[in-house]
Write a protein that holds these residues in place. Structure first.
Motif, PDB file in Angstrom:
ATOM      1  N   ARG A 110       0.860  -1.182   0.000  1.00 31.68           N
ATOM      2  CA  ARG A 110       0.000   0.000   0.000  1.00 31.68           C
ATOM      3  C   ARG A 110       0.899   1.235   0.000  1.00 31.68           C
ATOM      4  O   ARG A 110       1.624   1.486   0.959  1.00 31.68           O
ATOM      5  N   SER A 115      -5.343   5.017   1.196  1.00 37.45           N
ATOM      6  CA  SER A 115      -5.947   4.180   0.162  1.00 37.45           C
ATOM      7  C   SER A 115      -5.699   2.713   0.460  1.00 37.45           C
ATOM      8  O   SER A 115      -4.655   2.331   0.994  1.00 37.45           O
ATOM      9  N   ASP A 116      -6.687   1.876   0.125  1.00 42.26           N
ATOM     10  CA  ASP A 116      -6.538   0.431   0.310  1.00 42.26           C
ATOM     11  C   ASP A 116      -5.946  -0.238  -0.925  1.00 42.26           C
ATOM     12  O   ASP A 116      -5.755  -1.447  -0.944  1.00 42.26           O
ATOM     13  N   GLU A 117      -5.658   0.541  -1.945  1.00 39.82           N
ATOM     14  CA  GLU A 117      -5.139  -0.011  -3.195  1.00 39.82           C
ATOM     15  C   GLU A 117      -3.714  -0.524  -2.994  1.00 39.82           C
ATOM     16  O   GLU A 117      -2.877   0.141  -2.385  1.00 39.82           O
ATOM     17  N   LEU A 118      -3.458  -1.725  -3.509  1.00 41.14           N
ATOM     18  CA  LEU A 118      -2.135  -2.328  -3.414  1.00 41.14           C
ATOM     19  C   LEU A 118      -1.423  -2.234  -4.760  1.00 41.14           C
ATOM     20  O   LEU A 118      -2.034  -2.448  -5.811  1.00 41.14           O
ATOM     21  N   SER A 119      -0.139  -1.913  -4.722  1.00 36.14           N
ATOM     22  CA  SER A 119       0.657  -1.788  -5.940  1.00 36.14           C
ATOM     23  C   SER A 119       1.756  -2.839  -5.942  1.00 36.14           C
ATOM     24  O   SER A 119       2.294  -3.200  -4.893  1.00 36.14           O
ATOM     25  N   LYS A 156      -1.204 -11.658  -5.553  1.00 37.56           N
ATOM     26  CA  LYS A 156      -2.588 -11.533  -5.106  1.00 37.56           C
ATOM     27  C   LYS A 156      -3.024 -12.784  -4.352  1.00 37.56           C
ATOM     28  O   LYS A 156      -3.657 -12.704  -3.290  1.00 37.56           O
TER      29      LYS A 156
END
Length: 260
Positions: A110, A115-119, A156
């Motif tokens: 993160r 933000s909860d978005e993972l990169s 993932k």
């Protein structure tokens, strides 16, 4: 038994993190690593419950100490000793390799706290990613390559397995099944002082036997009971790992019988 990474702000093995970018890394490739030198001297590796049935054939599975325990595959019993790799980080024998190791040097992180978005990120110090002549391209025509998509999917799946593992541990805590572990191993002919290993947690078999029938039935139906047994069966491997430490001469690094 569990050790923290050298940089407490980074996960175990990772020396640095950089987000993978189609602009900055447009012509970068990822290549196979000749060895896993980051494993040398690392005696405990995080494990997910998805891996218990495979890993329990090779490694003792324990839980780290503290209020937020995580499952660990023990590759050695003493700090700084790994009996599964040589001094260059190459596997000594064919064994199951935990996903945490196979994921390196990539991971999902993160980047923004709001933000909860993972990169998808990588460790630029690993030597596996760069402007090489060999290896798989990470981007093609400005888009993630097939290799990158495969890496992303693996990461993932690892995150999802980590969530399942967290729920499993929470259920163990809720049932009050975890206890402080202790193993005493006497080397050689028994004439020496025993080595006492502590600093980990394990399932309390007495409490497991005393659980109500409906609780046990629920654990069996969910698959949780099988995972518990895999953990308990694996503990017998502690003596085998200890024997490998003695056989390899690595116990000479230990000056006295430790309490870990």
């Amino acid at each position: 038994m569990a050790t923290a990474p050298a940089n407490p702000n980074l996960p175990l093995f990772y020396q640095d993190l950089a987000p993978l970018s189609s602009v900055d890394h447009a012509d970068f490739r990822v290549r196979m690593m000749d060895n896993a030198n980051f494993l040398v001297g690392q005696h405990a590796v995080p494990l997910t419950t998805d891996e218990f049935t495979q890993a329990c054939r090779f490694y003792p599975i324990v839980f780290s100490a503290g209020d937020n325990p995580v499952p660990l595959a023990l590759m050695g019993l003493n700090e700084g000793i790994n009996t599964f790799v040589d001094d260059e980080g190459k596997l000594l024998n064919p064994v199951y390799v935990p996903a945490y190791i196979r994921r390196y040097p990539f991971l999902l992180a993160r980047l923004r706290p709001d933000s909860d978005e993972l990169s998808l990120c990588f460790d630029p110090t690993s030597g596996a990613i760069g402007k090489f002549d060999e290896g798989d391209l990470l981007f093609e025509d400005g888009k993630p390559s097939e290799a990158t998509n495969g890496i992303l999917e693996f990461c993932k799946n690892f995150e999802e397995a980590g969530q399942r593992t967290g729920m499993f541990v929470e259920e163990l805590k809720k049932a009050d099944l975890l206890m402080d572990g202790e193993v005493s191993i006497t080397p050689g002919d028994g004439g020496q002082q025993p080595y006492i290993y502590r600093g980990f947690q394990m399932v309390d078999e007495t409490k497991l036997r005393d659980l109500r029938g409906d609780v046990l039935r629920k654990m069996m139906q969910s698959g949780m009971l099988g995972l518990i047994f895999a953990h308990l069966f694996s503990l017998q491997l502690m003596r085998e790992v200890f024997a490998e430490q003695v056989k390899s001469g690595k116990m000479q690094l230990v000056t006295e019988a430790p309490t870990v």
